[in-house]
Structure formats: C-alpha cells, structure tokens
Write an enzyme that holds these catalytic residues in place. Structure first.
Site, PDB file in Angstrom:
ATOM      1  N   PRO A  88      -9.703  30.635 -38.133  1.00  0.00           N
ATOM      2  CA  PRO A  88     -10.234  30.430 -39.488  1.00  0.00           C
ATOM      3  C   PRO A  88     -10.861  29.046 -39.673  1.00  0.00           C
ATOM      4  CG  PRO A  88      -8.027  31.346 -39.564  1.00  0.00           C
ATOM      5  CD  PRO A  88      -8.259  30.923 -38.150  1.00  0.00           C
ATOM      6  N   GLU A 115       1.444  31.017 -34.511  1.00  0.00           N
ATOM      7  CA  GLU A 115       0.867  30.211 -35.594  1.00  0.00           C
ATOM      8  C   GLU A 115      -0.369  29.452 -35.126  1.00  0.00           C
ATOM      9  OE1 GLU A 115       3.216  32.090 -37.602  1.00  0.00           O
ATOM     10  OE2 GLU A 115       2.061  30.560 -38.678  1.00  0.00           O
ATOM     11  N   ARG A 152     -24.291  44.753 -29.116  1.00  0.00           N
ATOM     12  CA  ARG A 152     -25.247  45.650 -29.771  1.00  0.00           C
ATOM     13  C   ARG A 152     -26.674  45.146 -29.629  1.00  0.00           C
ATOM     14  NH1 ARG A 152     -26.135  46.118 -34.358  1.00  0.00           N
ATOM     15  NH2 ARG A 152     -26.557  48.289 -34.791  1.00  0.00           N
ATOM     16  N   ASP A 167     -31.619  46.601 -37.536  1.00  0.00           N
ATOM     17  CA  ASP A 167     -30.435  46.188 -38.292  1.00  0.00           C
ATOM     18  C   ASP A 167     -30.863  45.513 -39.583  1.00  0.00           C
ATOM     19  OD1 ASP A 167     -28.559  47.048 -36.535  1.00  0.00           O
ATOM     20  OD2 ASP A 167     -28.062  45.088 -35.720  1.00  0.00           O
TER      21      ASP A 167
HETATM   22  N1  LIG Z   1     -10.989  34.546 -39.481  1.00  0.00           N
HETATM   23  C1  LIG Z   1     -10.895  34.558 -38.146  1.00  0.00           C
HETATM   24  O1  LIG Z   1     -11.882  34.625 -37.420  1.00  0.00           O
HETATM   25  C2  LIG Z   1      -9.528  34.465 -37.562  1.00  0.00           C
HETATM   26  C3  LIG Z   1      -9.360  34.143 -36.217  1.00  0.00           C
HETATM   27  C4  LIG Z   1      -8.067  34.058 -35.697  1.00  0.00           C
HETATM   28  C5  LIG Z   1      -6.988  34.299 -36.541  1.00  0.00           C
HETATM   29  N2  LIG Z   1      -5.699  34.202 -36.149  1.00  0.00           N
HETATM   30  C6  LIG Z   1      -5.324  33.562 -34.889  1.00  0.00           C
HETATM   31  C7  LIG Z   1      -3.840  33.682 -34.672  1.00  0.00           C
HETATM   32  C8  LIG Z   1      -3.346  32.325 -34.333  1.00  0.00           C
HETATM   33  C9  LIG Z   1      -4.513  31.419 -34.173  1.00  0.00           C
HETATM   34  O2  LIG Z   1      -4.914  31.372 -32.808  1.00  0.00           O
HETATM   35  C10 LIG Z   1      -5.619  32.075 -34.955  1.00  0.00           C
HETATM   36  N3  LIG Z   1      -7.191  34.635 -37.840  1.00  0.00           N
HETATM   37  C11 LIG Z   1      -8.421  34.704 -38.343  1.00  0.00           C
END
Ligand SMILES: NC(=O)c1ccc(N[C@@H]2CC[C@@H](O)C2)nc1
Length: 245
Positions: A88, A115, A152, A167
């Site tokens: 994220p 985590e 793709r 697309d």
């Molecule tokens: N939004 C995303 O692309 C995304 C990517 C990974 C994720 N979770 C992993 C688990 C632990 C850490 O490596 C991140 N969550 C959301």
C-alpha cells in the site's frame, strides 16, 4: 516475457495461472512464470521466514535473509528484471505504467505476507507499487493483478488482436462504452439500434461518444487528463444535450 514471483504461497500463483488468458499465455510460451519460496532459503530447520517486530507491536514480519536470498536467485534467473514490491506504500498502478511494463523483458514481483517485510529488504527493491488504497493479507493478489494487466498487453496473448488496443483505458484514458450481445431483447430492453445498423463509422462515433459521456459523468478527473479534439467536444456536447432531455 518472464515473471518471477517471490511468495510463500506459490500455489496461489500457479493455481490462478492454470485458467484463462494467463494459462493460455504460458501454454503459448508468451509468458514464463516462476515462483521462488523464501522458505526454501531459510537457514533454520523449521523453514522459518517470520519473526517478531523489534520495538514490539502486533503480528509478525518477514525476515530479510530468506527474502534477500530469494531475490538474488530470481535476479540470477531473470537478469536485468526490475524487482517490484507490492504494498500500500507503493505508487498507484495505472494503465500507463502497465503499458510501460509490457515493454520490458522480465519482472520480479515480491509478494509479502504477515504485517510486512524487514525494511532492509527494500535495498534490493527497485520500485514499490500499489494496486489501490486498501490493505490485503498478502501481496500475491496484487502481483497477479499486475502480471495479468501487463500480460494482456503482449501481442498474441488475447484472442482478438484488437482487444488490448481497444481497452478503454488504452484509449488515452476513457472509460469503456456500453456493450451488448444476443439476445436482442432482455427484460423488454432492446439493443441501441445504431449497433444493429451495420454503419461502422456511425457505430465508432457512438461508442466514442458513450465513452466520453460516461467518463465525464463518472470520472471527470480522468477526462481532465485528456485533450479533446473538436469532434470529441462536439460529441460530448451532443451527449449532454441528449442526457438533458
Ligand atoms: N494495495 C496493495 O497493492 C497491497 C499490496 C500488498 C498488501 N499486503 C501485503 C501483506 C504484507 C505486506 O507485504 C503487504 N496489501 C495491499
């Protein structure tokens, strides 16, 4: 194009790859997908890859040594491929980046669990990418999303040659137009007659107008990214006028 995915759940990747366009892409040799399991690089008897966070806090973290060893193995097998960590905290994956990735020889995708991963692993990561502002239990789904979006774009992967080129977002960022197929009447609703007209120039114009109108209505931020031609501006005005009626 070769994808190397670092994951403690390789079956999550291979299972998904058995079906659909990615499965066919592998069968056709258009893409090669290899997984590397950090557990195979763990130096303890229990193949341990996680440990408690320094400084306390909930949950476990992935240790650096097994991940760094897995990354090294993937780099050796996919030389030159950038290492992308899905999280994220990454930059948002958009179609423009997908198209850029489609031009490289290979990608190494790091899917984390627990985590998160020890920060020192990022020294071996070329870029962090996010598929959206939400948290998942693992990076495998984001890795599959990125891989499918990129695959793709590869010539020959999709059945109909034009599909990827047509697309919605491939058309310089417009939302897709409505689509219809048989039966002609569904719940009393008929197919727009223009689509049955056989007039391909008119159909193309109608589809562009629909894409412009829907993008204006639903994603004005996306429309703002696009310079409209005179014809497109006219189509959008007509669309709004019809909508206003
Ligand atoms: N939004 C995303 O692309 C995304 C990517 C990974 C994720 N979770 C992993 C688990 C632990 C850490 O490596 C991140 N969550 C959301």
């Amino acid at each position: 194009m070769r994808f190397d995915i670092i994951t403690i759940f390789p079956e999550l990747i291979h299972g998904y790859l058995r079906e659909g366009v990615l499965g066919r892409g592998q069968a056709k040799g258009l893409i090669q997908v290899h997984t590397w399991n950090p557990r195979d690089f763990s130096d303890n008897a229990y193949r341990r890859v996680d440990d408690r966070p320094f400084g306390g806090g909930p949950g476990m973290l992935m240790m650096a040594p097994p991940l760094l060893a897995a990354i090294a193995a993937a780099r050796a097998a996919n030389p030159g491929a950038p290492v992308l960590y899905l999280s994220p905290q990454g930059q948002r994956l958009q179609q423009s980046a997908v198209q850029d990735f489609a031009g490289v020889e290979g990608l190494i995708l790091l899917a984390g669990r627990y985590e998160g991963i020890d920060e020192r692993v990022l020294a071996e990561v070329d870029a962090e990418w996010s598929i959206g502002d939400y948290v998942l239990a693992g990076g495998e789904l984001p890795a599959l999303v990125l891989m499918e979006a990129v695959a793709r774009q590869l010539p020959g992967l999709l059945g109909h040659a034009d599909s990827a080129a047509e697309d919605s977002f491939a058309d310089a960022g417009l939302l897709d137009c409505p689509h219809y197929t048989r039966p002609e009447v569904v719940g009393g609703k008929k197919v727009p007659e223009v689509l049955l007209s056989g007039d391909h120039a008119r159909i193309r114009r109608w589809r562009l107008q629909q894409s412009l109108g829907r993008t204006a209505e639903r994603r004005p931020d996306v429309l703002a990214q696009r310079v409209l031609s005179a014809q497109e501006q006219q189509l959008l005005e007509d669309y709004r006028r019809q909508d206003g009626e």
